[in-house]
Design a protein around this motif. Structure first.
Motif, PDB file in Angstrom:
ATOM      1  N   PHE A   1      -8.010 -11.084  14.244  1.00 33.10           N
ATOM      2  CA  PHE A   1      -8.468 -10.178  13.451  1.00 33.10           C
ATOM      3  C   PHE A   1      -8.593 -10.325  11.926  1.00 33.10           C
ATOM      4  CE2 PHE A   1      -7.222  -6.534  10.734  1.00 33.10           C
ATOM      5  CZ  PHE A   1      -7.798  -5.468  11.499  1.00 33.10           C
ATOM      6  N   GLN A   2      -7.819 -11.258  11.185  1.00 33.09           N
ATOM      7  CA  GLN A   2      -8.009 -11.569   9.848  1.00 33.09           C
ATOM      8  C   GLN A   2      -9.408 -12.289   9.828  1.00 33.09           C
ATOM      9  OE1 GLN A   2      -6.268 -10.206   7.584  1.00 33.09           O
ATOM     10  NE2 GLN A   2      -4.802  -9.205   8.673  1.00 33.09           N
ATOM     11  N   GLN A   3      -9.568 -13.126  10.631  1.00 28.06           N
ATOM     12  CA  GLN A   3     -11.006 -14.010  10.574  1.00 28.06           C
ATOM     13  C   GLN A   3     -12.196 -13.009  10.469  1.00 28.06           C
ATOM     14  OE1 GLN A   3     -11.505 -17.430  10.351  1.00 28.06           O
ATOM     15  NE2 GLN A   3     -13.692 -16.831  10.115  1.00 28.06           N
ATOM     16  N   VAL A   4     -11.930 -11.969  11.647  1.00 22.97           N
ATOM     17  CA  VAL A   4     -13.119 -10.893  11.407  1.00 22.97           C
ATOM     18  C   VAL A   4     -13.043 -10.014  10.403  1.00 22.97           C
ATOM     19  CG1 VAL A   4     -14.070  -8.942  12.854  1.00 22.97           C
ATOM     20  CG2 VAL A   4     -13.283 -11.066  14.113  1.00 22.97           C
ATOM     21  N   LEU A   5     -11.684  -9.636  10.069  1.00 21.46           N
ATOM     22  CA  LEU A   5     -11.719  -8.654   8.837  1.00 21.46           C
ATOM     23  C   LEU A   5     -12.378  -9.346   7.477  1.00 21.46           C
ATOM     24  CD1 LEU A   5     -10.818  -5.752   7.816  1.00 21.46           C
ATOM     25  CD2 LEU A   5      -8.595  -7.023   7.086  1.00 21.46           C
ATOM     26  N   GLY A   6     -11.832 -10.616   7.201  1.00 23.91           N
ATOM     27  CA  GLY A   6     -12.375 -11.362   5.944  1.00 23.91           C
ATOM     28  C   GLY A   6     -13.813 -11.455   6.105  1.00 23.91           C
ATOM     29  N   ASN A   7     -14.518 -11.713   7.094  1.00 27.24           N
ATOM     30  CA  ASN A   7     -15.980 -12.031   7.092  1.00 27.24           C
ATOM     31  C   ASN A   7     -16.463 -10.745   6.916  1.00 27.24           C
ATOM     32  OD1 ASN A   7     -15.459 -14.776   9.553  1.00 27.24           O
ATOM     33  ND2 ASN A   7     -16.008 -14.771   7.413  1.00 27.24           N
ATOM     34  N   THR A   8     -16.107  -9.665   7.614  1.00 27.74           N
ATOM     35  CA  THR A   8     -16.581  -8.375   7.502  1.00 27.74           C
ATOM     36  C   THR A   8     -16.688  -7.908   6.028  1.00 27.74           C
ATOM     37  OG1 THR A   8     -15.915  -7.647   9.696  1.00 27.74           O
ATOM     38  CG2 THR A   8     -16.382  -5.970   8.260  1.00 27.74           C
TER      39      THR A   8
ATOM     40  N   VAL B   1     -24.776  -8.627  11.151  1.00 23.80           N
ATOM     41  CA  VAL B   1     -25.996  -9.774  10.656  1.00 23.80           C
ATOM     42  C   VAL B   1     -25.193 -10.894   9.941  1.00 23.80           C
ATOM     43  CG1 VAL B   1     -28.367  -9.950   9.954  1.00 23.80           C
ATOM     44  CG2 VAL B   1     -27.477  -7.921  11.234  1.00 23.80           C
ATOM     45  N   PHE B   2     -24.689 -10.497   8.835  1.00 25.90           N
ATOM     46  CA  PHE B   2     -23.951 -11.336   7.982  1.00 25.90           C
ATOM     47  C   PHE B   2     -23.321 -12.244   8.597  1.00 25.90           C
ATOM     48  CE2 PHE B   2     -20.144 -12.681   5.642  1.00 25.90           C
ATOM     49  CZ  PHE B   2     -20.821 -13.210   4.512  1.00 25.90           C
ATOM     50  N   ILE B   3     -22.284 -11.731   9.476  1.00 27.51           N
ATOM     51  CA  ILE B   3     -21.444 -12.668  10.416  1.00 27.51           C
ATOM     52  C   ILE B   3     -22.139 -13.576  11.116  1.00 27.51           C
ATOM     53  CG2 ILE B   3     -19.436 -12.947  11.635  1.00 27.51           C
ATOM     54  CD1 ILE B   3     -18.366 -10.143  10.703  1.00 27.51           C
ATOM     55  N   ASP B   4     -23.174 -13.277  11.840  1.00 27.98           N
ATOM     56  CA  ASP B   4     -24.082 -14.084  12.617  1.00 27.98           C
ATOM     57  C   ASP B   4     -24.784 -14.908  11.791  1.00 27.98           C
ATOM     58  OD1 ASP B   4     -25.660 -14.473  15.213  1.00 27.98           O
ATOM     59  OD2 ASP B   4     -27.333 -13.956  13.742  1.00 27.98           O
ATOM     60  N   ARG B   5     -25.403 -14.835  10.796  1.00 28.17           N
ATOM     61  CA  ARG B   5     -25.936 -15.796   9.685  1.00 28.17           C
ATOM     62  C   ARG B   5     -25.080 -16.722   9.361  1.00 28.17           C
ATOM     63  NH1 ARG B   5     -29.225 -12.589  12.531  1.00 28.17           N
ATOM     64  NH2 ARG B   5     -31.411 -12.282  11.643  1.00 28.17           N
ATOM     65  N   GLN B   6     -24.119 -16.257   8.896  1.00 28.39           N
ATOM     66  CA  GLN B   6     -22.887 -17.219   8.499  1.00 28.39           C
ATOM     67  C   GLN B   6     -22.314 -18.259   9.394  1.00 28.39           C
ATOM     68  OE1 GLN B   6     -21.243 -17.482   5.222  1.00 28.39           O
ATOM     69  NE2 GLN B   6     -23.184 -16.340   4.639  1.00 28.39           N
ATOM     70  N   LEU B   7     -22.213 -17.650  10.472  1.00 30.89           N
ATOM     71  CA  LEU B   7     -21.751 -18.650  11.931  1.00 30.89           C
ATOM     72  C   LEU B   7     -22.838 -19.702  12.104  1.00 30.89           C
ATOM     73  CD1 LEU B   7     -19.767 -16.055  14.049  1.00 30.89           C
ATOM     74  CD2 LEU B   7     -18.706 -17.773  12.398  1.00 30.89           C
TER      75      LEU B   7
ATOM     76  N   ASP C   1      -3.929 -22.400   6.991  1.00 30.56           N
ATOM     77  CA  ASP C   1      -4.796 -22.652   8.124  1.00 30.56           C
ATOM     78  C   ASP C   1      -4.694 -23.778   8.694  1.00 30.56           C
ATOM     79  OD1 ASP C   1      -6.718 -22.260  10.111  1.00 30.56           O
ATOM     80  OD2 ASP C   1      -8.205 -21.146   8.930  1.00 30.56           O
ATOM     81  N   GLN C   2      -4.214 -24.028   9.653  1.00 25.87           N
ATOM     82  CA  GLN C   2      -4.226 -25.581  10.540  1.00 25.87           C
ATOM     83  C   GLN C   2      -4.907 -25.379  11.712  1.00 25.87           C
ATOM     84  OE1 GLN C   2      -3.343 -28.434   9.150  1.00 25.87           O
ATOM     85  NE2 GLN C   2      -2.776 -27.414   7.153  1.00 25.87           N
ATOM     86  N   SER C   3      -5.565 -24.168  12.057  1.00 26.93           N
ATOM     87  CA  SER C   3      -6.098 -24.064  13.501  1.00 26.93           C
ATOM     88  C   SER C   3      -7.204 -25.288  13.698  1.00 26.93           C
ATOM     89  CB  SER C   3      -6.938 -22.849  13.459  1.00 26.93           C
ATOM     90  OG  SER C   3      -7.606 -22.801  14.797  1.00 26.93           O
ATOM     91  N   PRO C   4      -7.188 -25.841  14.820  1.00 26.17           N
ATOM     92  CA  PRO C   4      -8.343 -26.827  15.373  1.00 26.17           C
ATOM     93  C   PRO C   4      -9.615 -26.048  15.652  1.00 26.17           C
ATOM     94  CG  PRO C   4      -6.787 -26.222  16.987  1.00 26.17           C
ATOM     95  CD  PRO C   4      -6.063 -25.650  16.157  1.00 26.17           C
ATOM     96  N   LEU C   5      -9.517 -24.708  15.584  1.00 22.67           N
ATOM     97  CA  LEU C   5     -10.626 -23.924  15.970  1.00 22.67           C
ATOM     98  C   LEU C   5     -11.842 -23.720  14.902  1.00 22.67           C
ATOM     99  CD1 LEU C   5      -9.363 -20.953  18.241  1.00 22.67           C
ATOM    100  CD2 LEU C   5     -10.297 -23.331  18.822  1.00 22.67           C
ATOM    101  N   VAL C   6     -12.898 -23.816  14.801  1.00 20.94           N
ATOM    102  CA  VAL C   6     -13.848 -23.540  13.653  1.00 20.94           C
ATOM    103  C   VAL C   6     -14.522 -22.201  13.962  1.00 20.94           C
ATOM    104  CG1 VAL C   6     -14.643 -25.920  13.173  1.00 20.94           C
ATOM    105  CG2 VAL C   6     -15.768 -24.538  14.563  1.00 20.94           C
ATOM    106  N   PRO C   7     -15.012 -21.392  12.744  1.00 13.85           N
ATOM    107  CA  PRO C   7     -15.502 -20.258  12.990  1.00 13.85           C
ATOM    108  C   PRO C   7     -16.137 -19.748  14.270  1.00 13.85           C
ATOM    109  CG  PRO C   7     -15.270 -20.646  10.626  1.00 13.85           C
ATOM    110  CD  PRO C   7     -15.096 -22.037  11.293  1.00 13.85           C
TER     111      PRO C   7
ATOM    112  N   ILE D   1     -16.927  -3.404  16.276  1.00 16.94           N
ATOM    113  CA  ILE D   1     -15.715  -3.864  15.456  1.00 16.94           C
ATOM    114  C   ILE D   1     -15.923  -3.370  13.819  1.00 16.94           C
ATOM    115  CG2 ILE D   1     -14.136  -5.639  14.464  1.00 16.94           C
ATOM    116  CD1 ILE D   1     -14.652  -7.068  17.186  1.00 16.94           C
ATOM    117  N   VAL D   2     -17.035  -3.940  13.463  1.00 16.48           N
ATOM    118  CA  VAL D   2     -17.329  -3.693  12.145  1.00 16.48           C
ATOM    119  C   VAL D   2     -17.462  -2.260  11.715  1.00 16.48           C
ATOM    120  CG1 VAL D   2     -18.108  -6.099  11.440  1.00 16.48           C
ATOM    121  CG2 VAL D   2     -19.705  -4.442  11.851  1.00 16.48           C
TER     122      VAL D   2
END
Lengths: 589, 248
Positions: free
Chosen positions: B182-189, B91-97, B122-128, B70-71
């Motif tokens: 998508f926005q979650q991944v784009l933002g972290n990327t 790698v960055f996203i992995d370490r952040q998560l 953002d009111q999602s019950p899901l964490v990253p 994706i990235v």
């Protein structure tokens, strides 16, 4: 829950060790009183917490909000209208409350305006000038004080914070190069203006060519080494560009931890209790006397700290929530328009015009939160509003705060958000774009208010504060008008393209706007529609003082911190000079 | 979460720092290398730990491959820079998560969770961690159904089409809103591409060199008056610079 352990009494308890609480604690400790300061967050110290080698970290400070209050610890719920169900702000978006000593005054920008003389009697003044033309939706109020009463305290705060600027009105004489719209000041700023980067310089030139009078934005980023009245020394700003949302590693950005606490903590009659969250102010059986506070420490143990004087000087949200939780004042009801605690909540209306050039290099990474040039021709009532259908206006300025690139990489609207086209546009525009901001007034209306949330609680089981807010029609019209005026200046600078962004409704937590939040426990002359008198003394509870932007009946088109600092000095002065002579009584002069 | 990502103690840091100091003279300049959760110690004066621990800390190998795919398209390799994959964004996203961000450990997570209005954000019950785990699985399922291949098995343009459809909400994912994912991944990327390299992305300060951001510098007093001039300042990272290393 176990009964809180009762501790030996002290003279003064101060809740919150940000700007307001630290100033009052220092002034009252100087008076010889035993003072205890309570702070829900940690003790912060420049040398330890804002190390040069690690302060320049955008991910940590700007994205992950290292210095902000964690919402897990305490947050607000929000909704736009009383008909909606408020939901918690799970992550800070619209604004950034602080945490720890220094509070939001660590990560602030440093812009230090005074409000204008007419602001303190705004409702009366606008009524006199425009009569029925003032939109009926607004619930503007006078502050119950005057410019003459405020000026010495503004002066004290400017000396304290080492503000760098240029006077525009010295004792009634308009001075070239300063802001001609400011109220008459008794002295020049303590420091000269800072150097300027290219973007503000270019803006000032364009504004001057259009007949406006640009001035250096008054800045609590020191232009030179400076020692304040408490004997604390600041270092000169280095324009590092890690400023707003960051702590300053150079002792250049004024804050309570730089300018007050180093002097205060050395006093034997002052004690700071950190990681100590105040749960409520205790009242005696009559409800007319505060007896102290209850706080919980990091172990979860509760204590009662009795005191003769209680000063609540936390961030606006906690000031108002503590009053609601402690049963001080009648909660405001927008339906009946009765009650005072929670009324006249207001914000700031943030507008901007973004410009893209082909032939400019702004080196946008050089800058600071308050390094810039501004004009005041479209602010507040500095222009004639007759026939415009709105009141208010905004401070127009260019203050590039730095350009760390996770958040600062402007591209024209319509640019793809990813892929090769995105990358190309990012590279092309990074250094050649600038923005003119217009930080505009936010006027109160009946359905904008603060109350306790019925559904969501904090880790101690206390209700969260509920914000009900949307921009009044008046403010949206003002935003449109003022942003168009700013766009005229932008156009005159011949950019390749420019994009005005007047604030539109509804108010949302989706993107940062401003941490300039006001009202909810407001100043005034009448206990029927205000919570504190002009000395920040709570109506009906003479030994309780509530200080901060919670006292503003509405917000003009200026940043609030200068006025928060001035109100802190004002309250401290009232306690020292008047209250202590007749303790336990409302100050009547 | 695996045992190794549980975090670190002060004792571990001291031990690790000492170990990395011992090899420091020979290696290029790196801050302390610590196995475990990336990040800094809240309210500690130290900078973040630098992680060059090999392997993935949160992602499975399969998830990591998909995130890299994706990235690599969100930030494609071209004459301006290497790809998001080669810049270390995954790698960055992995370490952040794997760290406190992955569980929103600092955020208000009390229910009830209801969607609310767009203004309520953002009111999602899901964490990253859940957003990635669920989103990647759902994306895989979608790609298998459509193309009989995982996302990473698609050609570049096909991948771009899927990403565009996610961005527009033209695809329905199981268990998570496509646009939200998508926005979650784009933002972290983007965070990974532009953050200090100390977090595992922006390798060799590639994005900073690309746009001309000088990084972790702290003093521009000599430059503020140089208006409208290209300064060509060499960027610096919190990690430091090999040029600062004492040779020999």
């Amino acid at each position: 829950m176990a009964t809180p352990k009762k501790l030996p009494a002290t003279d003064v308890v101060v809740v919150g060790l940000g700007w307001a609480g630290s100033i009052i604690a220092k002034e009252l400790a100087d008076e010889g009183l035993n003072v205890m300061g309570f702070e829900r967050g940690p003790w912060r110290d420049t040398a330890v917490d804002f190390n040069l080698a690690s302060a320049t970290d955008e991910l940590r400070y700007n994205r992950r909000q290292e210095l902000m209050l964690r919402t897990k610890q305490n947050t607000c719920t929000m909704r736009n209208t009383p008909a909606e169900t408020a939901l918690p702000m799970r992550d800070w978006g619209s604004f950034h409350p602080g945490n720890g000593t220094g509070g939001a005054g660590n990560h602030w920008a440093g812009i230090t305006f005074r409000f204008q003389p007419t602001e303190f009697r705004l409702a009366s003044y606008l009524q006199e000038r425009y009569g029925k033309e003032v939109p009926a939706e607004l619930t503007l109020q006078d502050w119950g004080t005057t410019w003459e009463e405020m000026e010495p305290h503004y002066d004290a705060f400017e000396r304290l914070a080492g503000v760098s600027g240029k006077a525009g009105n010295l004792n009634g004489t308009v001075v070239e190069g300063g802001n001609p719209f400011e109220g008459a000041r008794s002295r020049e700023y303590p420091n000269p203006p800072t150097a300027q980067t290219y973007a503000p310089t270019l803006f000032a030139e364009a504004a001057r060519n259009l007949g406006y009078k640009p001035f250096p934005v008054p800045s609590a980023l020191a232009s030179q080494a400076y020692t304040n009245q408490y004997g604390v020394t600041m270092g000169p700003c280095t324009f590092c560009g890690f400023c707003t949302n960051y702590g300053c590693a150079n002792y250049s950005k004024a804050s309570a931890i730089v300018n007050v606490l180093p002097a205060l903590i050395r006093k034997p009659n002052f004690t700071a209790k950190t990681n100590a969250e105040v749960l409520k102010v205790t009242l005696d059986s009559t409800g007319k006397k505060a007896t102290g506070i209850i706080y919980v420490d990091a172990n979860g143990d509760q204590f009662e700290q009795p005191a003769e004087i209680v000063v609540v000087a936390a961030f606006i949200f906690e000031n108002v929530r503590l009053m609601l939780l402690s049963g001080v004042g009648q909660p405001y009801d927008p339906v009946t328009n009765t009650g005072t605690t929670g009324r006249n909540y207001a914000y700031q209306t943030a507008n901007s015009v973004r410009m893209f050039f082909d032939d400019k290099n702004f080196n946008p990474f050089i800058g600071g939160g308050a390094i810039g040039m501004g004009i005041d021709e479209f602010n507040n009532d500095n222009f004639d509003h007759a026939g415009l259908g709105f009141v208010g206006g905004g401070s127009t300025r260019v203050t590039p705060i730095g350009a760390a690139p996770i958040d600062s990489r402007p591209v024209p609207p319509g640019t793809p958000a990813w892929g090769s086209q995105w990358k190309k546009a990012t590279v092309e525009n990074y250094a050649s774009s600038m923005s003119i901001g217009c930080e505009a007034s936010s006027y109160s209306k009946r359905t904008n208010y603060l109350s306790l949330d019925p559904n969501y609680t904090d880790p101690h089981g206390r209700p969260l504060l509920r914000i009900t807010f949307d921009f009044p029609e008046n403010d949206l019209r003002m935003a449109e008008y003022c942003t168009n005026k700013v766009a005229e200046i932008a156009k005159s600078m011949n950019p390749r393209a420019f994009f005005p962004s007047p604030r539109k409704g509804p108010w949302a937590n989706t993107s940062y706007q401003s941490s300039h939040i006001v009202g909810g426990f407001i100043m005034g002359a009448d206990p029927k529609n205000s919570s504190v008198n002009k000395h920040l003394q709570v109506w009906g509870v003479p030994n309780l003082f509530v200080v901060g932007s919670s006292a503003f009946p509405q917000n003009p088109g200026y940043n609030p911190t200068g006025t928060v600092g001035a109100l802190a000095f004002k309250a401290a002065d009232a306690i020292r000079r008047l209250y202590l002579k007749r303790p336990g009584e409302m100050i009547s002069v | 979460m695996t045992d190794k990502s549980k975090g670190f103690t002060r004792r571990q840091i001291l031990v690790s720092s000492a170990a990395s100091l011992a090899v420091g003279a020979a290696a290029s300049a790196k801050a302390a290398t610590v196995a475990g959760t990336p990040g800094w110690i809240p309210f500690d004066h130290n900078g973040p730990m630098h992680y060059d621990t090999p392997g993935w800390q949160f992602f499975t190998a399969e998830e990591a491959r998909e995130v890299e795919a994706i990235v690599e398209r969100l930030i494609p390799a071209d004459d301006l820079s290497v790809s998001g994959k080669d810049a270390g964004c995954a790698v960055f996203i992995d370490r952040q998560l794997a760290g406190e961000y992955g569980t929103f450990a600092r955020l208000y997570r009390e229910g009830p969770f209801t969607p609310g209005t767009p203004a309520q954000a953002d009111q999602s019950p899901l964490v990253p961690q859940e957003r990635y785990r669920i989103g990647l699985a759902a994306l895989g399922k979608y790609c298998q159904a459509q193309f009989q291949k995982p996302f990473s098995g698609l050609e570049g343009e096909q991948r771009d089409k899927v990403l565009t459809d996610l961005e527009k909400g033209a695809i329905t994912l199981e268990g998570i809103d496509a646009q939200f994912f998508f926005q979650q991944v784009l933002g972290n990327t983007m965070e990974g591409f532009f953050a200090d390299p100390i977090y595992g992305g922006n390798r060799d300060m590639v994005s900073w060199k690309m746009i001309g951001f000088p990084g972790a510098r702290y003093d521009y007093r000599d430059y503020i008056a140089l208006h409208n001039q290209k300064l060509d300042l060499v960027p610096l990272s919190i990690i430091g610079s090999s040029a600062w290393n004492k040779k020999g």
